[in-house]
Design an enzyme around this catalytic site. Structure first.
Site, short mmCIF file in Angstrom:
data_model
loop_
_atom_site.label_atom_id
_atom_site.label_comp_id
_atom_site.label_asym_id
_atom_site.label_seq_id
_atom_site.Cartn_x
_atom_site.Cartn_y
_atom_site.Cartn_z
N GLU A 1 53.38 32.70 53.69
CA GLU A 1 53.29 31.78 52.90
C GLU A 1 52.99 32.02 51.25
O GLU A 1 53.31 31.32 50.34
CB GLU A 1 51.93 30.75 53.37
CG GLU A 1 52.52 30.15 54.53
CD GLU A 1 51.54 29.73 55.65
OE1 GLU A 1 50.20 29.61 55.42
OE2 GLU A 1 51.77 29.57 56.87
N LYS B 1 43.81 28.94 56.31
CA LYS B 1 44.65 28.28 55.45
C LYS B 1 43.85 27.30 54.55
O LYS B 1 42.89 27.63 54.02
CB LYS B 1 45.79 28.01 56.12
CG LYS B 1 46.48 28.97 56.87
CD LYS B 1 47.93 28.72 57.40
CE LYS B 1 48.47 29.80 58.34
NZ LYS B 1 49.81 29.41 58.90
N GLY C 1 53.34 28.12 62.84
CA GLY C 1 52.91 26.63 62.89
C GLY C 1 54.22 25.85 63.57
O GLY C 1 54.24 24.78 63.26
N SER D 1 51.72 30.81 66.29
CA SER D 1 51.47 29.85 67.19
C SER D 1 50.66 30.55 68.40
O SER D 1 51.05 30.17 69.73
CB SER D 1 53.06 29.24 67.62
OG SER D 1 53.44 28.51 66.44
N GLU E 1 53.74 38.71 61.84
CA GLU E 1 53.74 37.33 61.82
C GLU E 1 55.33 36.92 61.83
O GLU E 1 55.57 36.77 60.49
CB GLU E 1 52.81 36.62 60.93
CG GLU E 1 51.47 36.89 60.95
CD GLU E 1 50.59 36.08 60.53
OE1 GLU E 1 49.90 35.44 61.40
OE2 GLU E 1 50.66 35.45 59.17
N ASN F 1 42.65 32.34 60.26
CA ASN F 1 43.20 32.16 58.98
C ASN F 1 43.37 30.63 58.92
O ASN F 1 44.20 29.99 59.42
CB ASN F 1 44.57 32.65 58.97
CG ASN F 1 45.22 32.51 57.44
OD1 ASN F 1 44.38 31.82 56.58
ND2 ASN F 1 46.59 32.57 57.41
N HIS G 1 50.50 37.21 53.23
CA HIS G 1 50.93 36.15 54.13
C HIS G 1 52.34 35.68 53.83
O HIS G 1 52.46 35.64 52.56
CB HIS G 1 49.98 35.38 54.27
CG HIS G 1 50.05 34.15 55.29
ND1 HIS G 1 51.08 33.31 55.39
CD2 HIS G 1 49.63 34.22 56.53
CE1 HIS G 1 51.12 32.70 56.64
NE2 HIS G 1 50.09 33.26 57.54
P1 13P Z 1 49.64 29.48 63.52
O1 13P Z 1 48.91 30.12 64.20
O2 13P Z 1 49.40 27.84 62.85
O3 13P Z 1 51.27 29.59 63.86
O4 13P Z 1 49.76 30.28 62.16
C1 13P Z 1 49.82 31.76 62.10
C2 13P Z 1 49.38 32.33 60.81
O5 13P Z 1 50.09 32.00 59.91
C3 13P Z 1 48.05 32.95 60.58
O6 13P Z 1 48.37 33.69 59.55
#
Ligand code: 13P
Length: 252
Positions: free
Chosen positions: A99, A11, A175, A215, A169, A9, A97
């Site tokens: 976010e 982003k 992150g 992560s 997640e 992903n 997601h």
């Molecule tokens: P990270 O791998 O950067 O922690 O992000 C995970 C994520 O949100 C994947 O959709």
């Protein structure tokens, strides 16, 4: 038998030329890798879909958008419909997601509409769920995750559900460099599979791919992916470098 999947992903990262370069590197590495034990998907910004499609072999690398609209078409300035995503040649869309839920106020009802439109347009859905740190600490996390799944997915038929991949997640692990332990992740994956078994039956639950995200990196992927209910990963930061991403893809 369910599939193992490692999906990137990206982003809101990379310009189109940078994304095309990254996709080329992933495609070449996947083509060169012998005997991969998982499917590989890149989840790219809308602007990149057609250009990335042109440089990947979709027999080997799947292509995902990171969102789609909860409306079919019309006066929704700035939105991108599921039909538009499908018309680029993408075969997956990431929905729900944290976010998007957190920063853009996406509700369970909106996600239900998005899931329906994605499926109607022939897209497979990577549906994200996961709890906040507060919900982890106050013990409500299973209720939260259960509600996210029930409220946006349980209206589907078992046949439709075959096109759903779940991604667990935990928000506190995204992150932050703070991964869920493999035991914590396994506990939730087994819990999710149990919910699916209760509602859709054991066969559907057994056939559903459940990814871990948060992560995930080459160093911790082998331990996570060794767990019986963890069928791969949804990878943020570590999907932005082909070598790191491939370190996870080859972790099975
Ligand atoms: P990270 O791998 O950067 O922690 O992000 C995970 C994520 O949100 C994947 O959709």
């Amino acid at each position: 038998m369910r599939k193992n999947i490692v999906a990137g992903n990206w982003k809101m990262n990379t310009t189109v030329p940078e994304g095309v370069q990254l996709a080329k590197e992933v495609n070449e590495a996947v083509a060169a890798a012998a005997d991969l034990k998982c499917d590989v998907i890149v989840g790219v910004p809308f602007t990149h879909l057609t250009a990335v499609k042109d440089v990947i072999d979709m027999g080997k690398v799947g292509l995902a958008a990171q969102n789609c609209a909860n409306h079919t078409s019309g006066a929704y300035t700035g939105e991108v419909s599921a039909a538009m995503v499908a018309s680029t040649g993408a075969n997956y869309v990431i929905l729900g997601h944290s976010e998007r839920r957190g920063y853009y106020n996406e509700t369970a009802e909106m996600l239900k509409e998005k899931v329906d439109l994605a499926l109607e347009n022939g897209l497979k859905v990577i549906f994200c769920c996961g709890e906040s740190l507060e919900e982890r600490e106050n013990g409500s996390f299973k209720d939260v995750i259960g509600a996210e799944i029930r409220d946006s997915l349980f209206h589907l038929s078992a046949e439709q559900f075959a096109n759903i991949v779940i991604a667990y997640e935990p928000i506190w692990a995204i992150g932050t460099g703070k991964t869920a332990t493999s035991d914590q992740a396994q506990e939730i994956h087994a819990f999710i599979r149990g919910l699916l078994a209760e509602h859709f039956g054991a066969q559907v639950a057994d056939d559903t791919t459940i990814l871990y995200g948060g992560s995930c990196k080459p160093s911790n992927a082998p331990e996570l992916f060794a767990k019986p209910d963890i069928d791969g990963g949804l990878i943020g930061g570590a999907s932005l470098k082909a070598a790191d991403f491939m370190g996870i893809v080859t972790a099975f």
